[in-house]
Enzyme design. Structure first.
Site, PDB file in Angstrom:
ATOM      1  N   GLU A  40      11.697  -4.436  76.135  1.00 22.47           N
ATOM      2  CA  GLU A  40      10.335  -4.482  76.633  1.00 22.47           C
ATOM      3  C   GLU A  40       9.661  -5.790  76.200  1.00 22.47           C
ATOM      4  O   GLU A  40      10.180  -6.506  75.331  1.00 22.47           O
ATOM      5  CB  GLU A  40       9.551  -3.279  76.082  1.00 22.47           C
ATOM      6  CG  GLU A  40      10.122  -1.912  76.469  1.00 22.47           C
ATOM      7  CD  GLU A  40       9.891  -1.535  77.952  1.00 22.47           C
ATOM      8  OE1 GLU A  40       9.697  -2.429  78.795  1.00 22.47           O
ATOM      9  OE2 GLU A  40       9.924  -0.323  78.251  1.00 22.47           O
ATOM     10  N   ASP A  72      22.051   0.644  78.331  1.00 21.87           N
ATOM     11  CA  ASP A  72      21.103   1.431  77.543  1.00 21.87           C
ATOM     12  C   ASP A  72      21.289   2.922  77.773  1.00 21.87           C
ATOM     13  O   ASP A  72      21.959   3.347  78.714  1.00 21.87           O
ATOM     14  CB  ASP A  72      19.661   1.007  77.857  1.00 21.87           C
ATOM     15  CG  ASP A  72      19.443   0.683  79.336  1.00 21.87           C
ATOM     16  OD1 ASP A  72      20.229   1.160  80.168  1.00 21.87           O
ATOM     17  OD2 ASP A  72      18.493  -0.045  79.648  1.00 21.87           O
ATOM     18  N   ASN A 111       7.620  -4.732  84.475  1.00 27.08           N
ATOM     19  CA  ASN A 111       6.953  -5.500  83.418  1.00 27.08           C
ATOM     20  C   ASN A 111       7.829  -6.644  82.898  1.00 27.08           C
ATOM     21  O   ASN A 111       7.528  -7.246  81.875  1.00 27.08           O
ATOM     22  CB  ASN A 111       6.559  -4.581  82.254  1.00 27.08           C
ATOM     23  CG  ASN A 111       7.766  -3.957  81.558  1.00 27.08           C
ATOM     24  OD1 ASN A 111       8.916  -4.169  81.973  1.00 27.08           O
ATOM     25  ND2 ASN A 111       7.528  -3.199  80.499  1.00 27.08           N
ATOM     26  N   HIS A 154      11.042  -6.367  81.949  1.00 26.76           N
ATOM     27  CA  HIS A 154      12.094  -6.019  80.997  1.00 26.76           C
ATOM     28  C   HIS A 154      13.472  -6.131  81.638  1.00 26.76           C
ATOM     29  O   HIS A 154      13.619  -6.024  82.854  1.00 26.76           O
ATOM     30  CB  HIS A 154      11.863  -4.639  80.354  1.00 26.76           C
ATOM     31  CG  HIS A 154      12.154  -3.442  81.207  1.00 26.76           C
ATOM     32  ND1 HIS A 154      11.471  -2.245  81.063  1.00 26.76           N
ATOM     33  CD2 HIS A 154      13.054  -3.212  82.203  1.00 26.76           C
ATOM     34  CE1 HIS A 154      11.950  -1.359  81.916  1.00 26.76           C
ATOM     35  NE2 HIS A 154      12.914  -1.915  82.622  1.00 26.76           N
TER      36      HIS A 154
HETATM   37  C1  F6R Z   1      18.743   0.352  83.481  1.00 24.05           C
HETATM   38  C2  F6R Z   1      17.957  -0.714  82.878  1.00 24.05           C
HETATM   39  C3  F6R Z   1      16.589  -1.064  83.341  1.00 24.05           C
HETATM   40  C4  F6R Z   1      16.447  -1.071  84.859  1.00 24.05           C
HETATM   41  C5  F6R Z   1      15.023  -1.451  85.256  1.00 24.05           C
HETATM   42  C6  F6R Z   1      14.818  -1.369  86.757  1.00 24.05           C
HETATM   43  O1  F6R Z   1      19.987   0.481  82.828  1.00 24.05           O
HETATM   44  O2  F6R Z   1      18.416  -1.288  81.945  1.00 24.05           O
HETATM   45  O3  F6R Z   1      16.254  -2.338  82.856  1.00 24.05           O
HETATM   46  O4  F6R Z   1      17.359  -1.967  85.412  1.00 24.05           O
HETATM   47  O5  F6R Z   1      14.107  -0.606  84.616  1.00 24.05           O
HETATM   48  O6  F6R Z   1      14.937  -0.036  87.158  1.00 24.05           O
HETATM   49  P1  F6R Z   1      15.023   0.383  88.681  1.00 24.05           P
HETATM   50  O7  F6R Z   1      16.295  -0.212  89.211  1.00 24.05           O
HETATM   51  O8  F6R Z   1      15.082   1.882  88.669  1.00 24.05           O
HETATM   52  O9  F6R Z   1      13.818  -0.181  89.343  1.00 24.05           O
END
Ligand code: F6R
Length: 252
Positions: free
Chosen positions: A154, A79, A147, A149
């Site tokens: 989301e 992303d 959450n 995701h």
């Molecule tokens: C990042 C991504 C997100 C993160 C998730 C956890 O490329 O796709 O799904 O993996 O938000 O983020 P952290 O590792 O910062 O807790």
């Protein structure tokens, strides 16, 4: 460190519970290095965020020590924030270059990520889907949102989704604001690989660390497979490994 297989609830998920973040990262690095040594042309799906940083540090150290060769590897990222050029310090393109690609000697032309500055959103999504089709992933790394995701899919994103534009959940904007000087700087929209595309990877590795991920880990592993918790779709993947530290596994 121990392994658990929830045979009834999750037919396929292989679960490794580690004492802490460092052990989680070390175990993940073993798997990632093995993927590349066994197949130097591997296509790696990669994630940003805080969780994979320990793994990325270990890959860099391993290359320095053992000379693991990444020159033929191709990468695709999950992303990118909308509106940020790849030179912006908070862009995921910049994050990958700074935290991994330069140190592993992965050339920019072998890396792929959505273009956050694309103005024609539909065209950019179609371009990225075509890239994913050309580069079937041998390995997909995922972090987990508090959450539930995965990538920026989301809650209530359709399981059949391909690359699309998302409005980030308020909780995600808040979670990610720690990396910005103030919350108002966090982009509200992003491009993300869709759930269908994530599920097309041959092998998936999910990492989660810390008590704030415990509910999402529980839902992913033991909850029902539902679009309201996007990571639960991984229960349907034939080769998905989850490495979580004790705090993130505390509700299992
Ligand atoms: C990042 C991504 C997100 C993160 C998730 C956890 O490329 O796709 O799904 O993996 O938000 O983020 P952290 O590792 O910062 O807790």
């Amino acid at each position: 460190m121990y392994r658990r297989k929830f045979a009834k609830e999750t037919q396929n998920m292989n679960i490794i519970i580690t004492d802490d973040y460092e052990q989680m990262s070390a175990r993940a690095a073993e798997i990632a290095v093995r993927t590349v040594t066994e197949n130097p042309n591997a296509v790696l799906g990669l994630a940003t965020g805080t969780t994979p940083l320990g793994l990325y540090k270990r890959l860099i150290a391993d290359r320095a020590q053992n000379g693991t060769d990444y020159s033929a590897v191709r990468t695709v990222n999950l992303d990118e924030y909308m509106g940020l050029p790849k030179t912006h310090e908070q862009s995921y393109a910049y994050f990958m270059r700074k935290n991994l690609f330069d140190a592993l000697g992965i050339a920019p032309e072998n890396t792929n990520i959505e273009d956050g500055t694309a103005t024609d959103e539909q065209a950019e999504c179609a371009r990225y889907d075509a890239t994913l089709e050309k580069l079937p992933r041998d390995f997909q790394l995922l972090g987990l949102g508090s959450n539930g995701h995965i990538a920026f899919n989301e809650p209530n994103t359709p399981f059949g989704s391909t690359t699309h534009v998302v409005t980030l959940a308020d909780s995600t904007v808040k979670d990610n604001s720690r990396l910005f000087s103030q919350i108002s700087e966090v982009p509200r929209k992003a491009f993300t690989m869709g759930l269908k595309s994530i599920m097309q990877a041959k092998k998936i590795l999910v990492l989660a660390s810390g008590a704030n991920k415990a509910d999402a880990v529980f839902g992913m592993v033991r909850g029902e497979v539902t679009e309201s918790l996007p990571a639960s779709v991984l229960q349907l993947h034939p080769d998905c490994t989850l490495i979580v530290d004790k705090a993130a596994a505390s509700k299992l």
